[in-house]
Design an enzyme around this catalytic site. Sequence first.
Site, PDB file in Angstrom:
ATOM      1  N   TYR A   1      -4.410  -0.943   7.043  1.00 54.22           N
ATOM      2  CA  TYR A   1      -3.652  -2.060   6.470  1.00 54.22           C
ATOM      3  C   TYR A   1      -4.557  -3.019   5.689  1.00 54.22           C
ATOM      4  CZ  TYR A   1       0.705  -0.501   8.358  1.00 54.22           C
ATOM      5  OH  TYR A   1       1.834   0.247   8.585  1.00 54.22           O
TER       6      TYR A   1
ATOM      7  N   ASN B   1       9.468  -3.691   0.940  1.00 53.07           N
ATOM      8  CA  ASN B   1       8.051  -3.787   0.580  1.00 53.07           C
ATOM      9  C   ASN B   1       7.348  -4.859   1.412  1.00 53.07           C
ATOM     10  OD1 ASN B   1       8.697  -1.874  -1.293  1.00 53.07           O
ATOM     11  ND2 ASN B   1       8.799  -3.301  -3.021  1.00 53.07           N
TER      12      ASN B   1
ATOM     13  N   HIS C   1      10.864  -5.070   6.336  1.00 51.05           N
ATOM     14  CA  HIS C   1       9.759  -4.336   6.969  1.00 51.05           C
ATOM     15  C   HIS C   1       8.525  -5.207   7.180  1.00 51.05           C
ATOM     16  CE1 HIS C   1      11.584  -0.217   5.608  1.00 51.05           C
ATOM     17  NE2 HIS C   1      12.325  -0.868   6.468  1.00 51.05           N
TER      18      HIS C   1
ATOM     19  N   CYS D   1       0.919 -11.247  17.403  1.00 52.57           N
ATOM     20  CA  CYS D   1       0.487 -10.675  18.675  1.00 52.57           C
ATOM     21  C   CYS D   1       1.211  -9.348  18.911  1.00 52.57           C
ATOM     22  CB  CYS D   1       0.819 -11.655  19.808  1.00 52.57           C
ATOM     23  SG  CYS D   1       0.521 -10.933  21.428  1.00 52.57           S
TER      24      CYS D   1
ATOM     25  N   THR E   1      13.604   2.794  -4.646  1.00 54.12           N
ATOM     26  CA  THR E   1      13.529   3.298  -3.280  1.00 54.12           C
ATOM     27  C   THR E   1      14.126   4.690  -3.195  1.00 54.12           C
ATOM     28  OG1 THR E   1      14.131   2.922  -0.950  1.00 54.12           O
ATOM     29  CG2 THR E   1      15.689   2.108  -2.617  1.00 54.12           C
ATOM     30  N   SER E   2      13.455   5.540  -2.391  1.00 51.82           N
ATOM     31  CA  SER E   2      13.930   6.930  -2.254  1.00 51.82           C
ATOM     32  C   SER E   2      15.152   6.994  -1.350  1.00 51.82           C
ATOM     33  CB  SER E   2      12.798   7.788  -1.651  1.00 51.82           C
ATOM     34  OG  SER E   2      12.369   7.204  -0.414  1.00 51.82           O
TER      35      SER E   2
HETATM   36  N1  APR Z   1      10.317   2.401 -11.285  1.00 49.95           N
HETATM   37  C1  APR Z   1      11.375   2.740 -10.501  1.00 49.95           C
HETATM   38  N2  APR Z   1      11.285   3.592  -9.455  1.00 49.95           N
HETATM   39  C2  APR Z   1      10.069   4.128  -9.214  1.00 49.95           C
HETATM   40  C3  APR Z   1       8.924   3.828  -9.987  1.00 49.95           C
HETATM   41  C4  APR Z   1       9.095   2.912 -11.055  1.00 49.95           C
HETATM   42  N3  APR Z   1       8.062   2.570 -11.856  1.00 49.95           N
HETATM   43  N4  APR Z   1       7.876   4.533  -9.487  1.00 49.95           N
HETATM   44  C5  APR Z   1       8.347   5.236  -8.434  1.00 49.95           C
HETATM   45  N5  APR Z   1       9.657   5.002  -8.276  1.00 49.95           N
HETATM   46  C6  APR Z   1      10.560   5.523  -7.251  1.00 49.95           C
HETATM   47  C7  APR Z   1      10.274   6.928  -6.809  1.00 49.95           C
HETATM   48  O1  APR Z   1      11.029   7.837  -7.605  1.00 49.95           O
HETATM   49  C8  APR Z   1      10.774   6.922  -5.353  1.00 49.95           C
HETATM   50  O2  APR Z   1      12.109   7.397  -5.269  1.00 49.95           O
HETATM   51  O3  APR Z   1      10.375   4.718  -6.112  1.00 49.95           O
HETATM   52  C9  APR Z   1      10.753   5.452  -4.956  1.00 49.95           C
HETATM   53  C10 APR Z   1       9.743   5.135  -3.868  1.00 49.95           C
HETATM   54  O4  APR Z   1      10.125   5.824  -2.717  1.00 49.95           O
HETATM   55  P1  APR Z   1       9.200   5.800  -1.409  1.00 49.95           P
HETATM   56  O5  APR Z   1       7.786   6.086  -1.798  1.00 49.95           O
HETATM   57  O6  APR Z   1       9.890   6.638  -0.395  1.00 49.95           O
HETATM   58  O7  APR Z   1       9.202   4.276  -0.948  1.00 49.95           O
HETATM   59  P2  APR Z   1      10.374   3.485  -0.251  1.00 49.95           P
HETATM   60  O8  APR Z   1      11.706   4.018  -0.648  1.00 49.95           O
HETATM   61  O9  APR Z   1      10.112   2.056  -0.468  1.00 49.95           O
HETATM   62  O10 APR Z   1      10.128   3.809   1.287  1.00 49.95           O
HETATM   63  C11 APR Z   1      10.993   3.118   2.160  1.00 49.95           C
HETATM   64  O11 APR Z   1       9.923   3.934   4.072  1.00 49.95           O
HETATM   65  O12 APR Z   1       8.189   4.661   5.114  1.00 49.95           O
HETATM   66  C12 APR Z   1       8.977   3.577   5.036  1.00 49.95           C
HETATM   67  O13 APR Z   1       8.420   1.354   5.486  1.00 49.95           O
HETATM   68  C13 APR Z   1       8.253   2.374   4.547  1.00 49.95           C
HETATM   69  O14 APR Z   1       9.204   0.635   3.196  1.00 49.95           O
HETATM   70  C14 APR Z   1       8.977   2.029   3.262  1.00 49.95           C
HETATM   71  C15 APR Z   1      10.273   2.781   3.407  1.00 49.95           C
END
Ligand code: APR
Length: 256
Positions: free
Chosen positions: A79, A114, A131, A139, A200-201
């Site tokens: 981290y 995020n 998150h 703590c 977000t995915s």
């Molecule tokens: N603009 C828009 N989307 C984008 C860009 C961009 N420039 N770059 C990447 N992406 C998209 C990708 O296509 C993907 O679908 O952002 C998404 C990121 O997905 P993840 O990496 O899975 O991240 P996230 O969805 O935030 O994960 C959710 O999972 O593991 C936990 O706590 C962790 O907060 C995280 C949560």
Amino acid sequence: MDYFRVILGFMTTIFPSELISYLRASTRVAVLTGAGVSQESGLRTFRDAQVGIWAQYKPEDLATPQAFERNPRLVWDFYTTRREGAGQTEPNAGHLALVELERRFAQFSLITQNIDGLHQRAGSRTLIELHGNLRRIRCSQGCGILAEWVELPESVPTCPKCGAPLRPDVIWFGEQLPPAELEAAIKAVNTCQAFFSIGTSGLVQPAASLAFAARSRGAVLVEINYDPTPLTEHADYAFHGKSGEILPDLVKALEE
Ligand code: APR
């Protein structure tokens, strides 16, 4: 569902006029952001392969209470790397466009997965951090100590109250989301007229279910993401491209 592949880079995003009219007439909007919103600030998304010494680990192997129990120092180092990375970046045009949108709508909720703190640094105020946040520590035994992140001393810092190790104030796999933030997110979902899922995915619950909940209540659902996701086919509008390009285009389209 209207599906728009934004031609990256040189073309302004085309928004259907009915979407723009609907948004202009709306007062209550909720947004969920993920790591993709910070990608154009230079931060790897959560599922991008880790680099350097972290390439040997999956994030899921580091971001768990069990990993912290096993090796708190390794988790702190992981981290620390992420915090230093976030500290060396700046909010991008997508973060700033979300601040503009917050000013435009009477009730605007920015729900984020995020932990990088870039939404705050951009100036977002109505932020719901599902998150946690890398800039805080707490703590590990829940005795309520919460402080700004300290530079990591040689050994893992301990709680001044109970002596347990301190930990980053982020939510790990298998942990409950903070109740107050989850309640605020659900309230935003239950009242919004439009819900945006951005960068977000949509793979992690319960954050991923917020968009479906908003849609089932009749909110217009808009996805802005680089790649299609499990949400895409359920969205009323899906814009696939960079949020740092599409969001400023949306602000402009609403102002015209
Ligand atoms: N603009 C828009 N989307 C984008 C860009 C961009 N420039 N770059 C990447 N992406 C998209 C990708 O296509 C993907 O679908 O952002 C998404 C990121 O997905 P993840 O990496 O899975 O991240 P996230 O969805 O935030 O994960 C959710 O999972 O593991 C936990 O706590 C962790 O907060 C995280 C949560």
